[in-house]
Design a protein around this motif. Structure first.
Motif, mmCIF file in Angstrom:
data_model
loop_
_atom_site.group_PDB
_atom_site.id
_atom_site.type_symbol
_atom_site.label_atom_id
_atom_site.label_comp_id
_atom_site.label_asym_id
_atom_site.label_seq_id
_atom_site.Cartn_x
_atom_site.Cartn_y
_atom_site.Cartn_z
ATOM 1 N N GLU A 51 0.831 -1.206 0.000
ATOM 2 C CA GLU A 51 0.000 0.000 0.000
ATOM 3 C C GLU A 51 0.864 1.254 0.000
ATOM 4 O OE1 GLU A 51 -2.866 0.059 3.175
ATOM 5 O OE2 GLU A 51 -4.377 -0.495 1.702
ATOM 6 N N HIS A 52 2.070 1.143 0.515
ATOM 7 C CA HIS A 52 2.934 2.323 0.550
ATOM 8 C C HIS A 52 3.288 2.794 -0.855
ATOM 9 C CE1 HIS A 52 3.563 2.949 4.845
ATOM 10 N NE2 HIS A 52 3.473 1.627 4.984
ATOM 11 N N GLN A 53 3.203 1.895 -1.826
ATOM 12 C CA GLN A 53 3.502 2.278 -3.211
ATOM 13 C C GLN A 53 2.397 3.137 -3.825
ATOM 14 O OE1 GLN A 53 4.909 -1.038 -5.671
ATOM 15 N NE2 GLN A 53 4.387 0.125 -7.517
ATOM 16 N N VAL A 67 0.195 5.418 5.312
ATOM 17 C CA VAL A 67 1.145 6.086 6.204
ATOM 18 C C VAL A 67 1.375 5.241 7.446
ATOM 19 C CG1 VAL A 67 0.676 8.454 5.474
ATOM 20 C CG2 VAL A 67 -0.780 7.400 7.218
ATOM 21 N N ASP A 68 2.596 5.276 7.929
ATOM 22 C CA ASP A 68 2.915 4.695 9.225
ATOM 23 C C ASP A 68 3.087 5.866 10.177
ATOM 24 O OD1 ASP A 68 2.936 2.162 8.076
ATOM 25 O OD2 ASP A 68 5.100 2.187 7.739
ATOM 26 N N ILE A 69 2.361 5.828 11.272
ATOM 27 C CA ILE A 69 2.364 6.947 12.213
ATOM 28 C C ILE A 69 2.929 6.479 13.554
ATOM 29 C CG2 ILE A 69 0.920 8.635 13.435
ATOM 30 C CD1 ILE A 69 -1.110 8.373 11.125
ATOM 31 N N TYR A 82 -0.975 -7.620 12.532
ATOM 32 C CA TYR A 82 -1.524 -6.434 13.179
ATOM 33 C C TYR A 82 -0.525 -5.279 13.124
ATOM 34 C CZ TYR A 82 -3.134 -3.665 17.250
ATOM 35 O OH TYR A 82 -3.546 -2.688 18.114
ATOM 36 N N GLU A 83 -0.974 -4.179 12.555
ATOM 37 C CA GLU A 83 -0.109 -2.997 12.459
ATOM 38 C C GLU A 83 -0.889 -1.764 12.922
ATOM 39 O OE1 GLU A 83 2.924 -4.284 8.848
ATOM 40 O OE2 GLU A 83 1.725 -2.467 8.631
ATOM 41 N N PRO A 84 -0.888 -1.521 14.225
ATOM 42 C CA PRO A 84 -1.679 -0.391 14.739
ATOM 43 C C PRO A 84 -1.148 0.974 14.309
ATOM 44 C CG PRO A 84 -0.355 -1.371 16.500
ATOM 45 C CD PRO A 84 -0.226 -2.274 15.304
ATOM 46 N N TRP A 85 -0.011 0.982 13.617
ATOM 47 C CA TRP A 85 0.589 2.242 13.149
ATOM 48 C C TRP A 85 0.298 2.514 11.681
ATOM 49 C CZ3 TRP A 85 3.212 -2.275 14.314
ATOM 50 C CH2 TRP A 85 3.765 -2.961 13.214
ATOM 51 N N HIS A 86 -0.191 1.522 10.964
ATOM 52 C CA HIS A 86 -0.361 1.655 9.510
ATOM 53 C C HIS A 86 -1.798 2.066 9.184
ATOM 54 C CE1 HIS A 86 0.435 0.278 5.198
ATOM 55 N NE2 HIS A 86 -0.890 0.346 5.231
ATOM 56 N N PHE A 87 -1.916 3.249 8.588
ATOM 57 C CA PHE A 87 -3.228 3.757 8.221
ATOM 58 C C PHE A 87 -3.290 4.011 6.723
ATOM 59 C CE2 PHE A 87 -2.959 4.410 12.679
ATOM 60 C CZ PHE A 87 -4.251 4.197 13.136
#
Ligand code: ZN
Length: 274
Positions: free
Chosen positions: A180-182, A187-189, A236-241
């Motif tokens: 998805e970053h591509q 965003v990773d926050i 699980y990636e609670p930082w990836h939105f």
């Protein structure tokens, strides 16, 4: 009853013709009373009078119809076009073309650790999100990662494979074309403090909790929830939105659907095809 219906018909005809304006209020009241009585009778007997479809008596007799809730248009944007804010990318769905580059990348006006750009709409939403975190909850956020190009993802993935083996790498780093970053929409926050940065424990920090509860208001989706690993294919990636825009984020929030795969009914899962 027959005569009354005839009279109603005459009144209806008069109404339709606009003649009742001359007749005045008394006529109008009488006509309304007659129509209502007839309607009650029709309902109580359970007999459907073959009234003209467009007759005013039908309109008055009918229970007010609730305004239908406009159904959300799931086809408003493409989920295949890599430039669409609704594009669904996962292990089953590569970007097409696989080395797609998003339009309108800009530097967001927020603290940005890796200095990576994001798409313009994401930049605006991030600024609002970070400002709200500060003003509403006194929390300082920082952007950890934004856009990563195909070539960057090749490097990241290859490094992960080299360090941890492909089986492990495939659980936490997307293969090039599947990230998805591509898209410039993910965003990773992190907390400005750096506490639990890019770690599952971020979900238990004040910043992680606030984001999980409020990011939707700014168009972001917590993309990899703890209980949907089998659906999204990622841990699980609670930082990836993931930015999807306020309308879809709100729709997901209100319907309780937490993944794009489930909402759009498209495949995801933990393995790559082939
Ligand atoms: Zn991420």
């Amino acid at each position: 009853m027959a005569s009354r219906r005839t009279r109603v018909g005459a009144v209806v005809a008069a109404l339709t013709a606009g003649l009742l304006v001359v007749g005045g209020g008394v006529w109008a009241i009488a006509a309304a009373a007659t129509r209502n009585a007839d309607a009650v009778e029709a309902r109580s007997t359970g007999t459907a009078h073959p009234a003209p479809v467009s007759s005013p008596s039908t309109a008055l007799a009918a229970t007010p119809t609730p305004v239908p809730t406009p159904s959300f248009d799931r086809g408003a944007y493409s989920i295949d076009d890599p430039a669409s804010i609704w594009v669904v990318v996962n292990k089953s769905r590569a970007l097409n073309p696989v080395d797609a580059v998003p339009p309108d990348l800009v530097q967001p006006p927020v603290p940005n650790i890796n200095g990576q750009p994001v798409r313009k709409a994401v930049s605006d939403a991030l600024a609002a999100l970070f400002a709200a975190a500060k003003s509403e909850a006194g929390l300082d956020l920082t952007l950890q990662s934004g856009y990563r190009s195909y070539d960057t993802q090749v490097s990241v993935y290859d490094e992960d494979v080299a360090a941890n083996g492909q089986v492990y790498a495939d659980t936490d780093t997307a293969r090039p074309g599947h990230s998805e970053h591509q898209t410039g929409l993910a965003v990773d926050i992190s907390a400005a403090s750096g506490r639990c940065s890019l770690d599952a424990c971020f979900g238990q920090t004040d910043e992680g909790r606030w984001l999980a509860a409020n990011a939707w208001r700014f168009g972001f989706l917590l993309r990899y929830p703890q209980d949907k690993v089998a659906v999204t294919g990622f841990t699980y990636e609670p930082w990836h939105f993931r930015y999807v825009g306020v309308p879809l984020a709100t729709e997901l929030h209100e319907t309780g659907v937490t993944t794009l795969e489930e909402y759009f009914g498209v495949p995801g899962g933990e393995s790559y095809p082939g």
